[in-house]
Design an enzyme around this catalytic site. Sequence first.
Site, PDB file in Angstrom:
ATOM      1  N   SER A  67       0.812  -1.211   0.000  1.00 15.19           N
ATOM      2  CA  SER A  67       0.000   0.000   0.000  1.00 15.19           C
ATOM      3  C   SER A  67       0.850   1.268   0.000  1.00 15.19           C
ATOM      4  CB  SER A  67      -0.939  -0.046   1.210  1.00 15.19           C
ATOM      5  OG  SER A  67      -1.942   0.901   1.070  1.00 15.19           O
ATOM      6  N   LYS A 107     -20.395  19.170   8.752  1.00 14.21           N
ATOM      7  CA  LYS A 107     -19.316  19.341   9.736  1.00 14.21           C
ATOM      8  C   LYS A 107     -19.095  18.076  10.560  1.00 14.21           C
ATOM      9  CE  LYS A 107     -16.073  21.620  11.614  1.00 14.21           C
ATOM     10  NZ  LYS A 107     -14.860  21.795  10.806  1.00 14.21           N
TER      11      LYS A 107
END
Lengths: 225, 316
Positions: free
Chosen positions: B126, B178
Amino acid sequence: MTEEGSVGPVAPLPAEGGPPPAGKGGGAVGRGLEAIFGVLFSPGATLTALAARPPLGLAALVVGVTSVLGAMVSVLGVDLPVPLGPGPIAVWVLAVVAAAYFSWLAAAAGTHLVAELLGGRGRATGLAALLGVAQSPGFILQPVLLVLALARVGWQWAALLALAGWVLALDVMAVRRSHQLSVGRAVGAVFLPGCAAAVVLFLLLAAMIALAFPLVQTIPWPEPW
Amino acid sequence: MNWKRALALAIVAGAVLSVVGALALRGGGTHYGPFIRTGRVGVVYIEGTIVSGRGGDTLTSTSVGSDEVVGYLRDALSDSSIRAVVLRLNSPGGSAAGSQEIAGEVARLQEAGKKVVASMGDVAASGAYLVASAADLVMADPGTITGSIGVIMEISNLEALLGKLGISVKTIKSGEHKDLGSSTRPLTEEEQALLQEMVDDVHRQFVAAVVEGRGLSRARVEELADGRIFTGRQAVELGLVDSLGNLHDALDEAARLAGLGEEYGVREYGEVSPLSWFLERIGGAALAAGLVPLDGRWRGPAVPALELLKMPWPDR
């Protein structure tokens, strides 16, 4: 290196304003070089001569130059974990030189004190001068250390051991000349101050650990979140 | 001048000149270690989960911060005696941003004419593969676990659990998104789409980096970039890795690429501290006992972070 028999006669206490230690003429530089040569290769006779007229200035110069050499060799010969610029290196060299002068004077004071307690008779300044010029083996062994480090030979410890042994042997001879002591007492005068300092440092360290341990116990372990 | 004085002068002058000479010959770099005539190969270790900023050790995990690695690479960049760098990778990946920061610094080294070789250990998957793909040469062991080209974001929904505990959470926010990724409620479809677009964008960045670094076609990389893992030997066959070999082989290759002779020096950056070694062993034992997640990292709720898929350490 030559030296009179280890239990041989001790040089008489030098008289003030005695004859120059070695050589004839040539100025201070020439006499200084000849003194360094004598300390390196004929220490017994040279230290006896120097004890008659202790070269304090030459001693300070030898301590200064050899400590600068040692500091630079320690920088050039060690694979540092972090790169050092000229600034930190200058600070390091200054710190090493300051430490060298401090330890020279402290060793002279401690050795003089112990030598007096062991029955020796002599002047602290004279002893300091002889202990200073006794650092002269650094002129030979510091370059050896540098070469060993750069060549990655891995025998630096042997050179360091040789340097320490050579200087300590000269220190013992210096104490004998300056304070008219036997070899055994001179050895004691050289090593006892160091041993005492080591014991004091150990006790201080132990006390600091004892004080710090309760603080460490109060630090919480980090918890994963 | 008599011979004694001349010899003493030679000794003192020789001592001073040896130090001055060593200083003059040390090269123009900022490193003042032993002078090596032919140049040196730097070794930078990237071990543990890659994070941006500062890494660190806990009882259960080891992370390597991009700040630390970038610092080492900058050091190697400014040291003229360092002609090549070996990245020793033993990492399951980690933060996308942290991996990109390190890969960017690799490119900076290459622009300066220094060669970079990636050497894979147990795992270089990765994000660690993203870093490796930027190198001039990638080497792995046959049993190395690599690949895992992909991006993952995990968000837990603890609403039901909190309800059973009698805990209710009231969120006051300044904007609609948010509290995106909050663990106190399920994701809305709109939020999921937003996050999926972010993950896809980072995935495209990852694929582009591999295409550029490895010189493979985009189609070929996209074919391999579904998050799967490969052994080192498979990766060589697929073109993700250049050759098989250990760290010392990588050092030799780096020296060869940099045009150094057989007698080259090595400088290791960021050596593993005894504490790190100890903590890693404790973490490994805990993983083996199944006490912590296999990826070796606890995730807090509602902490969405883009991560390049990390792989479990093979021997834990």
